[in-house]
Design a protein around this motif. Sequence first.
Motif, mmCIF file in Angstrom:
data_model
loop_
_atom_site.group_PDB
_atom_site.id
_atom_site.type_symbol
_atom_site.label_atom_id
_atom_site.label_comp_id
_atom_site.label_asym_id
_atom_site.label_seq_id
_atom_site.Cartn_x
_atom_site.Cartn_y
_atom_site.Cartn_z
ATOM 1 N N GLN A 75 0.843 -1.202 0.000
ATOM 2 C CA GLN A 75 0.000 0.000 0.000
ATOM 3 C C GLN A 75 0.872 1.243 0.000
ATOM 4 N N HIS A 76 0.485 2.208 -0.811
ATOM 5 C CA HIS A 76 1.178 3.488 -0.847
ATOM 6 C C HIS A 76 0.152 4.613 -0.703
ATOM 7 N N LYS A 77 0.376 5.488 0.267
ATOM 8 C CA LYS A 77 -0.536 6.596 0.526
ATOM 9 C C LYS A 77 -0.190 7.780 -0.363
ATOM 10 N N ILE A 78 -1.141 8.166 -1.217
ATOM 11 C CA ILE A 78 -0.968 9.355 -2.040
ATOM 12 C C ILE A 78 -1.237 10.600 -1.204
ATOM 13 N N ASN A 79 -2.353 10.598 -0.480
ATOM 14 C CA ASN A 79 -2.696 11.661 0.461
ATOM 15 C C ASN A 79 -3.646 11.057 1.493
ATOM 16 N N LYS A 80 -4.251 11.885 2.328
ATOM 17 C CA LYS A 80 -5.100 11.357 3.391
ATOM 18 C C LYS A 80 -6.417 10.778 2.876
ATOM 19 N N TYR A 81 -6.718 10.981 1.607
ATOM 20 C CA TYR A 81 -7.953 10.455 1.030
ATOM 21 C C TYR A 81 -7.738 9.254 0.111
ATOM 22 N N LEU A 82 -6.507 9.024 -0.343
ATOM 23 C CA LEU A 82 -6.280 8.061 -1.417
ATOM 24 C C LEU A 82 -5.056 7.194 -1.146
ATOM 25 N N ASN A 83 -5.272 5.860 -1.224
ATOM 26 C CA ASN A 83 -4.191 4.885 -1.134
ATOM 27 C C ASN A 83 -4.199 4.019 -2.390
ATOM 28 N N LEU A 84 -3.023 3.629 -2.835
ATOM 29 C CA LEU A 84 -2.894 2.638 -3.896
ATOM 30 C C LEU A 84 -2.595 1.289 -3.250
ATOM 31 N N ARG A 85 -3.250 0.237 -3.715
ATOM 32 C CA ARG A 85 -3.017 -1.104 -3.185
ATOM 33 C C ARG A 85 -2.841 -2.090 -4.330
ATOM 34 N N GLY A 86 -1.929 -3.032 -4.137
ATOM 35 C CA GLY A 86 -1.741 -4.078 -5.118
ATOM 36 C C GLY A 86 -1.223 -5.341 -4.473
ATOM 37 N N GLY A 87 -1.685 -6.501 -4.972
ATOM 38 C CA GLY A 87 -1.242 -7.774 -4.423
ATOM 39 C C GLY A 87 -2.405 -8.712 -4.217
ATOM 40 N N LEU A 88 -2.275 -9.598 -3.248
ATOM 41 C CA LEU A 88 -3.356 -10.518 -2.901
ATOM 42 C C LEU A 88 -4.282 -9.803 -1.927
ATOM 43 N N LEU A 89 -5.509 -9.511 -2.381
ATOM 44 C CA LEU A 89 -6.430 -8.640 -1.652
ATOM 45 C C LEU A 89 -7.684 -9.399 -1.258
ATOM 46 N N LEU A 90 -8.215 -9.082 -0.073
ATOM 47 C CA LEU A 90 -9.527 -9.585 0.308
ATOM 48 C C LEU A 90 -10.592 -8.873 -0.521
ATOM 49 N N ILE A 91 -11.526 -9.653 -1.066
ATOM 50 C CA ILE A 91 -12.632 -9.049 -1.813
ATOM 51 C C ILE A 91 -13.544 -8.346 -0.800
#
Length: 394
Positions: free
Chosen positions: A104-120
Motif C-alpha cells: 500500500q502506498h498513501k498518495i494523500n489522506k484520502y487516497l491509497n494505492l493497493r496491489g497484491g493478494l487482496l480480500l474481496i
Amino acid sequence: MKKVLFFISLLTATVFAIAQSEGTSFYNNSSSNLLEKETNLIIGGYGEVHFNQPLTESEKELGKLDVHRIVMLLGYNFSEKTQFVSEIEFEHVSEVYVEQAFLQHKINKYLNLRGGLLLIPMGIVNEYHEPTTFNGVERPLVDKYITPTTWREIGFGVSGNILPANLKYQAYVVNGFNGYNENAKLSGTNGYRKGRQKGAESYMSSPNFTSKIEYYGIRSLNIGLSGYFGNTQSTLFDGIAKNDVTAMEKADSSVVGMAMIGLDARYSYKGFEARGQLYLANNSNTDQYNAFTGSDIGSQMLGYYVEAGYNVLKSVETTDYNLTPFVRYEYYNTQKQVASNTAINLKNKNQAITGGLTLDIANGAVFKVDMQWRKNALSDSYSSVFNAGFGIMF
C-alpha cells in the motif's frame, strides 16, 4: 423478492431507530491494526480451535476437534506512506495458505494505492473474519456458500477515507473465480466456494471489478454497500486462435457472468450489538455452463442473516469480562432461480438458527459456545450441532 425487501426494510428500520443514541465506534481487523502501527517491523496473529458435536436422536455421531486456523501477520512500514501487509495461514494443522499479501502506498489522506493478494470487500466477515470480531464458533453459513470467506484474489486498486463525508471506500480490478479447469468448479451444492483461486498460481481469462463503500456518519453505526462484477475464468481460452469460432463458442460455454451486490449494517450501543448482511447474486450464461459441464449452478443466489446480542456484564464495574448471549437467523439459497435446463435441488435452500455465548476474558481472547439448528427445504425438522472453542487476535 418479497423476503429481500422485507429484510432490507427490517434492517434499515432497526438500525436507524436506535442509531441516534450515543455509543462508541468499533471494528478493526488484523490488517487494519498492522497499518495503524508506527514501528517498522510489525508482527501479529490470530487463531481459533473448535469442537463440533452433531446431535441426533437415532444414532451416535463422533465429535470433531480441530485447530481450525493459526494465522501469522507480518508487516513492514518502509516509510510513512509505503507499507506491506501479509497473512500466512495454517489451516487444520496441515494446510498452508497466504491469506493476504499487498503493498500500500498513501498518495494523500484520502487516497491509497493497493496491489497484491487482496480480500474481496464483500459484506462483513470476508474482511472482519478474526474470531474475536464475530459471535459464534463458526463463521456464518452465508459467508461460506454465497460469499466464500475467506475470498481473496490478486489485483490492484484504490482505497481511502473521505472524512468530510464520513465515507470509506475500496475499488479493485482483480482476478476472478476459477469457473472451469477440466471440469466445473461452481455448483448448486457449493456455490462459488470451490472456485476461489487464492492467489495460488492463478490464471486469468478476463479481469473482474469489485468495490465497497461504507458510511459511518451516524455514531456507532456502520453501513456498507458492496459489489462484484465480471466473469469466471476458464482454461479453455488458453492457446485457442481468436478466429476459431467453434473453439471460442466452446470456451464461452464454460464461463459464468457474475453480478453480486451486498448490503450490510453493524451497530453497537452500550451492551447491545446488532448486525445483518444481505447478498444477491445474478449469474448469466448458466444455461450454457450447466449444459456443457453437467453442473447445476443457479442463475440467482440469495443469502442473508440478522443477529443480535447483549453484553450482560456491561454494567458490572468490578469485572473486565464481557459475556454476550446472542442469536442469529440466516437463510441462503444457491438456486434461488435456475436456467430452464437446470433442475432445482431443494437441499440448496437452507435456513439456520444459532444461539450461544461469547465470553471475552481479555482484549483479544474469547471463549465461545453455541447451538446451531439447520434445515433445508427437503427436511421436516432441524438437525442440530453443539459447537465450542476459543479464539485469539493480537
